[in-house]
Design a protein around this motif. Structure first.
Motif, mmCIF file in Angstrom:
data_model
loop_
_atom_site.group_PDB
_atom_site.id
_atom_site.type_symbol
_atom_site.label_atom_id
_atom_site.label_comp_id
_atom_site.label_asym_id
_atom_site.label_seq_id
_atom_site.Cartn_x
_atom_site.Cartn_y
_atom_site.Cartn_z
ATOM 1 N N TRP A 1 -11.509 2.368 6.777
ATOM 2 C CA TRP A 1 -10.484 1.396 6.245
ATOM 3 C C TRP A 1 -10.792 1.094 4.652
ATOM 4 O O TRP A 1 -10.076 0.133 4.109
ATOM 5 N N VAL A 2 -11.874 1.409 4.273
ATOM 6 C CA VAL A 2 -12.451 1.225 2.806
ATOM 7 C C VAL A 2 -11.113 1.589 1.883
ATOM 8 O O VAL A 2 -10.777 0.647 1.040
ATOM 9 N N PRO A 3 -10.926 2.939 1.847
ATOM 10 C CA PRO A 3 -9.781 3.367 0.875
ATOM 11 C C PRO A 3 -8.588 2.404 0.920
ATOM 12 O O PRO A 3 -7.804 2.087 -0.177
ATOM 13 N N TYR A 4 -8.136 1.864 2.249
ATOM 14 C CA TYR A 4 -7.088 0.941 2.185
ATOM 15 C C TYR A 4 -7.108 -0.195 1.741
ATOM 16 O O TYR A 4 -6.358 -0.896 0.990
ATOM 17 N N LEU A 5 -8.308 -1.005 1.743
ATOM 18 C CA LEU A 5 -8.931 -2.135 1.098
ATOM 19 C C LEU A 5 -8.744 -1.894 -0.231
ATOM 20 O O LEU A 5 -8.359 -3.027 -1.054
ATOM 21 N N THR A 6 -9.200 -0.831 -0.993
ATOM 22 C CA THR A 6 -9.201 -0.789 -2.369
ATOM 23 C C THR A 6 -7.829 -0.530 -2.928
ATOM 24 O O THR A 6 -7.920 -0.857 -4.211
ATOM 25 N N THR A 7 -6.739 -0.790 -2.374
ATOM 26 C CA THR A 7 -5.358 -0.747 -2.894
ATOM 27 C C THR A 7 -5.089 -1.811 -3.594
ATOM 28 O O THR A 7 -4.182 -1.892 -4.272
ATOM 29 N N VAL A 8 -5.884 -3.216 -3.370
ATOM 30 C CA VAL A 8 -5.891 -4.342 -3.896
ATOM 31 C C VAL A 8 -6.039 -4.167 -5.419
ATOM 32 O O VAL A 8 -5.555 -4.932 -6.606
ATOM 33 N N PHE A 9 -6.675 -3.096 -5.925
ATOM 34 C CA PHE A 9 -6.845 -2.849 -7.332
ATOM 35 C C PHE A 9 -5.959 -2.053 -7.883
ATOM 36 O O PHE A 9 -5.943 -1.704 -9.074
#
Length: 405
Positions: free
Chosen positions: A293-301
């Motif tokens: 799920w980390v790559p999905y979280l980094t979409t905030v950047f």
């Protein structure tokens, strides 16, 4: 059999774009953006027409050859000339917002094209693509004006026997304001124009450095990101599609509705530095991903990362007058293409090495960390760019003195 040939198209077209974009930008300033834009839009129709007519082996190879040849001129040309058109017709104070909106519309169009291709039968995909190219060409020829401000005299149509004079680009409204002049000699080649501007504008050189490292990082991310997710977390094509769709949606919304509201007040330089730092954070966190799920979280950047190039184009566009935006954006596009060509040769082998059993040490995301460090170099360079206050709206006047600025 086809897959062995396809990868070679990208470095070939990238090298061609690196050479052709400054030339196309130079020609657009001399003969007009609308006239030069017609060429790549006409050539872009040919490849989908070929596969729309027939899709056997012989026609595929014909498509492949035509695609390579047209990509030398067409790939990146529309974007380059679109940014030049915005820089020529939009005032400094609102130019960065216009660049952001333009980038957002490009992302929306790519998303719409992907959705249409998903639901259309294969037989119709290439026909619809050719028709969309034709509609865009007709719309451009009929409705697009060469200049939005009719009171500004363009410097596009140059006589072949005219002298190589320097053009005074602007006379400020306030008498006590310094006069802004052209930095280009009219009859020089695009390479000499690029060298001349680099000698006279430190900010432009810094913008080129940032462009290289940003495009270098972006292309490296594209060549390594999906392979890393596949090897690290076993992502399949559906998860890839969901992640890319999320990135596109977030980027489009931010470019169209969020960034234009704040871009003019924040300024290009601060926006550029913020975007590069967010790009660094995105890649650095992904490189040490500990869960799927980390790559999905980094979409905030993503909103910060995609504003980098509009900010660079906005900074660079201030280094020349309205009649010279093609040269400036052509140089930016050429350096951007160079970074995209070089990155896969560096990061693809590095990614393969650290995802294999023969890695020097265990760090599957090491190539992504190197990409993040490349973005950090661009970020540090952006901090050295001086803030340039917006210039008052100017008018072009001619100067036949022949003095260099």
């Amino acid at each position: 059999m086809f897959s062995r040939c396809l990868p070679h198209r990208f470095p070939t077209s990238g090298l061609g774009t690196m050479v052709m974009m400054p030339v196309i930008g130079n020609l657009s300033d001399r003969y007009g953006i609308k006239a030069i834009l017609t060429l790549p839009m006409c050539l872009s129709i040919l490849p989908p027409v070929i596969l729309g007519y027939r899709r056997d082996t012989h026609f595929f190879y014909l498509f492949y050859i035509i695609k390579i040849l047209t990509a030398l001129v067409c790939e990146g040309a529309v974007d380059c000339l679109a940014f030049a058109y915005v820089g020529e017709n939009i005032h400094d104070r609102t130019r960065i917002s216009a660049f952001s909106i333009l980038a957002g519309i490009k992302m929306i169009s790519a998303l719409c094209g992907t959705l249409v291709a998903r639901f259309l039968p294969i037989a119709l995909i290439f026909r619809v693509s050719a028709i969309s190219f034709l509609v865009g060409l007709l719309y451009m020829r009929i409705f697009l004006k060469e200049r939005l401000n009719n009171d500004e005299v363009g410097v596009h149509h140059q006589d072949d026997h005219a002298s190589s004079e320097i053009t005074m680009l602007a006379e400020p409204i306030l008498n006590d304001t310094t006069i802004k002049t052209s930095v280009f000699i009219k009859k020089q080649s695009s390479l000499k124009d690029m060298i001349f501007l680099m000698k006279t504008s430190t900010i432009f050189v810094q913008a080129l450095v940032v462009t290289f490292f940003s495009s270098f990082s972006d292309s490296g991310m594209q060549s390594a990101f999906l392979y890393f997710l596949k090897a690290r977390f076993g992502f399949d094509k559906n998860q890839f599609a969901d992640l890319l769709l999320l990135i596109t949606v977030v980027g489009s919304i931010s470019q169209l509705f969020v960034l234009p509201r704040f871009a003019s007040s924040i300024g290009e330089r601060k926006l550029l530095s913020t975007g590069l730092f967010m790009e660094f954070m995105n890649m650095a966190i992904v490189s040490i991903s500990w869960a799927p799920w980390v790559p999905y979280l980094t979409t905030v950047f993503v909103p910060g990362a995609i504003v980098v190039m509009p900010s660079v184009c906005g900074i660079a566009s201030r280094q020349a007058g309205p009649g010279e935006q093609g040269k400036v954006q052509g140089c930016i596009s050429g350096v951007k293409s160079f970074g995209k060509v070089v990155a896969p040769f560096v990061f693809s082998p590095l990614t393969a090495l650290f995802l294999s059993n023969n890695a020097p040490f265990y760090f599957p995301g090491f190539s992504l960390l190197c990409i993040a460090l490349s973005s950090m170099i661009g970020f540090l360079q952006s901090l050295m760019i001086k803030d340039v206050p917006p210039q008052p709206l100017d008018k072009e006047i001619n100067n036949s003195s022949g003095e260099e600025v």
